[in-house]
Design a protein around this motif. Structure first.
Motif, PDB file in Angstrom:
ATOM      1  N   PRO A   1      15.338   0.021  48.616  1.00  0.00           N
ATOM      2  CA  PRO A   1      14.468   1.003  48.124  1.00  0.00           C
ATOM      3  C   PRO A   1      14.863   1.206  47.015  1.00  0.00           C
ATOM      4  O   PRO A   1      16.619   1.632  47.819  1.00  0.00           O
ATOM      5  CB  PRO A   1      14.008   2.005  48.938  1.00  0.00           C
ATOM      6  CG  PRO A   1      14.022   1.709  50.501  1.00  0.00           C
ATOM      7  CD  PRO A   1      15.284   0.536  50.624  1.00  0.00           C
ATOM      8  N   LEU A   2      14.456   1.335  46.248  1.00  0.00           N
ATOM      9  CA  LEU A   2      14.875   1.647  45.143  1.00  0.00           C
ATOM     10  C   LEU A   2      15.066   3.875  45.091  1.00  0.00           C
ATOM     11  O   LEU A   2      14.424   4.460  46.038  1.00  0.00           O
ATOM     12  CB  LEU A   2      13.757   1.898  44.101  1.00  0.00           C
ATOM     13  CG  LEU A   2      12.550   0.828  43.504  1.00  0.00           C
ATOM     14  CD1 LEU A   2      12.163   0.983  42.299  1.00  0.00           C
ATOM     15  CD2 LEU A   2      13.816  -0.001  42.800  1.00  0.00           C
ATOM     16  N   GLY A   3      16.571   4.262  44.411  1.00  0.00           N
ATOM     17  CA  GLY A   3      16.363   5.695  44.403  1.00  0.00           C
ATOM     18  C   GLY A   3      16.030   5.819  42.936  1.00  0.00           C
ATOM     19  O   GLY A   3      16.253   5.724  41.946  1.00  0.00           O
ATOM     20  N   ILE A   4      15.306   6.901  43.220  1.00  0.00           N
ATOM     21  CA  ILE A   4      14.437   7.590  41.445  1.00  0.00           C
ATOM     22  C   ILE A   4      15.213   9.088  41.773  1.00  0.00           C
ATOM     23  O   ILE A   4      15.067   9.755  43.093  1.00  0.00           O
ATOM     24  CB  ILE A   4      12.862   7.311  42.383  1.00  0.00           C
ATOM     25  CG1 ILE A   4      13.055   7.684  43.672  1.00  0.00           C
ATOM     26  CG2 ILE A   4      12.676   5.834  42.047  1.00  0.00           C
ATOM     27  CD1 ILE A   4      11.096   7.701  43.231  1.00  0.00           C
TER      28      ILE A   4
ATOM     29  N   LEU B   1       5.950  -0.245  44.867  1.00  0.00           N
ATOM     30  CA  LEU B   1       7.345  -0.252  45.744  1.00  0.00           C
ATOM     31  C   LEU B   1       8.172   0.666  46.761  1.00  0.00           C
ATOM     32  O   LEU B   1       7.338   2.278  46.352  1.00  0.00           O
ATOM     33  CB  LEU B   1       8.502  -0.177  44.411  1.00  0.00           C
ATOM     34  CG  LEU B   1       8.304  -2.132  43.319  1.00  0.00           C
ATOM     35  CD1 LEU B   1       9.102  -1.809  42.642  1.00  0.00           C
ATOM     36  CD2 LEU B   1       8.695  -2.988  44.339  1.00  0.00           C
ATOM     37  N   PRO B   2       9.226   0.630  47.063  1.00  0.00           N
ATOM     38  CA  PRO B   2       9.282   1.995  48.374  1.00  0.00           C
ATOM     39  C   PRO B   2      10.884   2.199  47.506  1.00  0.00           C
ATOM     40  O   PRO B   2      11.405   1.455  46.885  1.00  0.00           O
ATOM     41  CB  PRO B   2       9.731   0.883  49.162  1.00  0.00           C
ATOM     42  CG  PRO B   2       9.992  -0.266  49.142  1.00  0.00           C
ATOM     43  CD  PRO B   2       9.145  -0.880  47.561  1.00  0.00           C
ATOM     44  N   CYS B   3       9.800   3.519  47.546  1.00  0.00           N
ATOM     45  CA  CYS B   3      11.280   4.442  46.928  1.00  0.00           C
ATOM     46  C   CYS B   3      11.872   5.645  47.393  1.00  0.00           C
ATOM     47  O   CYS B   3      11.177   6.359  48.699  1.00  0.00           O
ATOM     48  CB  CYS B   3      11.227   5.331  45.372  1.00  0.00           C
ATOM     49  SG  CYS B   3      10.308   3.727  44.218  1.00  0.00           S
ATOM     50  N   ILE B   4      13.000   5.605  47.815  1.00  0.00           N
ATOM     51  CA  ILE B   4      13.851   7.796  48.239  1.00  0.00           C
ATOM     52  C   ILE B   4      13.855   8.259  46.959  1.00  0.00           C
ATOM     53  O   ILE B   4      14.502   8.098  45.577  1.00  0.00           O
ATOM     54  CB  ILE B   4      14.658   6.813  48.745  1.00  0.00           C
ATOM     55  CG1 ILE B   4      16.603   6.175  48.284  1.00  0.00           C
ATOM     56  CG2 ILE B   4      14.430   5.891  50.412  1.00  0.00           C
ATOM     57  CD1 ILE B   4      16.849   6.333  48.602  1.00  0.00           C
TER      58      ILE B   4
END
Length: 182
Positions: free
Chosen positions: A45-48, A73-76
């Motif tokens: 996952p992307l870090g946002i 996209l999956p993000c955290i």
């Protein structure tokens, strides 16, 4: 420290690249990332952070998925970090994997196992470089021993070619040759 990180799926066009990201992503590297995602899936996952979904980690992956036509996209969320912590995290995240290389012997073993299944150049791995490293490792390992014996079996129908090969081996120096014919 973040407790209970949750993955949320966000459309690519709603993600904002981090404008002060110092990590360089070349077109070739982005293509390698895209090849990896295509082969293995999007597994990281992307870090946002923030209401405008600034991407603290994963800017190269965003460019790669655009090539693949992936739209979400999956993000955290990393909103628990202060502005200075975010800046430091971006640098730390990109720098920590540069601190060390590979355990060459283990990597070479893995490469040998994979070379029939994958062309690892598609993912940015210069396998030729690592096989040159294997030659150097063998030299380091074998150098302390005075005599190393190899059994090389050649099935050659042309005697002239066999003589050429034997002469080439003799030129290496310190090589003893036993010749037997069946």
């Amino acid at each position: 420290m973040a407790d209970n990180l949750k993955i949320e799926y966000i459309k690519v066009e709603k993600l904002t690249p981090y404008e002060d990201n110092s990590k360089i992503h070349t077109k070739e590297q982005i293509r390698h990332i895209a090849n990896s995602i295509k082969e293995f899936g999007f597994n990281d996952p992307l870090g946002i952070a923030g209401s405008n979904n600034v991407v603290l980690e994963g800017n190269g992956r965003i460019e790669a998925v655009k090539l693949l036509g992936i739209t979400e996209l999956p993000c955290i969320r990393l909103d628990h970090l202060t502005d200075d912590e975010r800046r430091a995290y971006v640098i730390a995240h990109n720098a920590t994997n540069l601190e060390t290389g590979f355990d060459d012997a283990k990597l070479l073993t893995e490469l040998e196992k994979l070379q029939k299944s994958y062309d690892l150049k598609n993912f940015g791995l210069d396998t030729e470089k690592f096989f040159v490293t294997l030659d150097k490792l063998q030299e380091q390992v074998l150098k302390p021993y005075r005599r190393v014996h190899y059994l090389i079996s050649l099935d050659i129908n042309d005697n002239d070619k066999m003589l050429d090969i034997l002469e080439a081996v003799k030129k290496i120096g310190g090589v003893e040759i036993e010749s037997t014919t069946n």
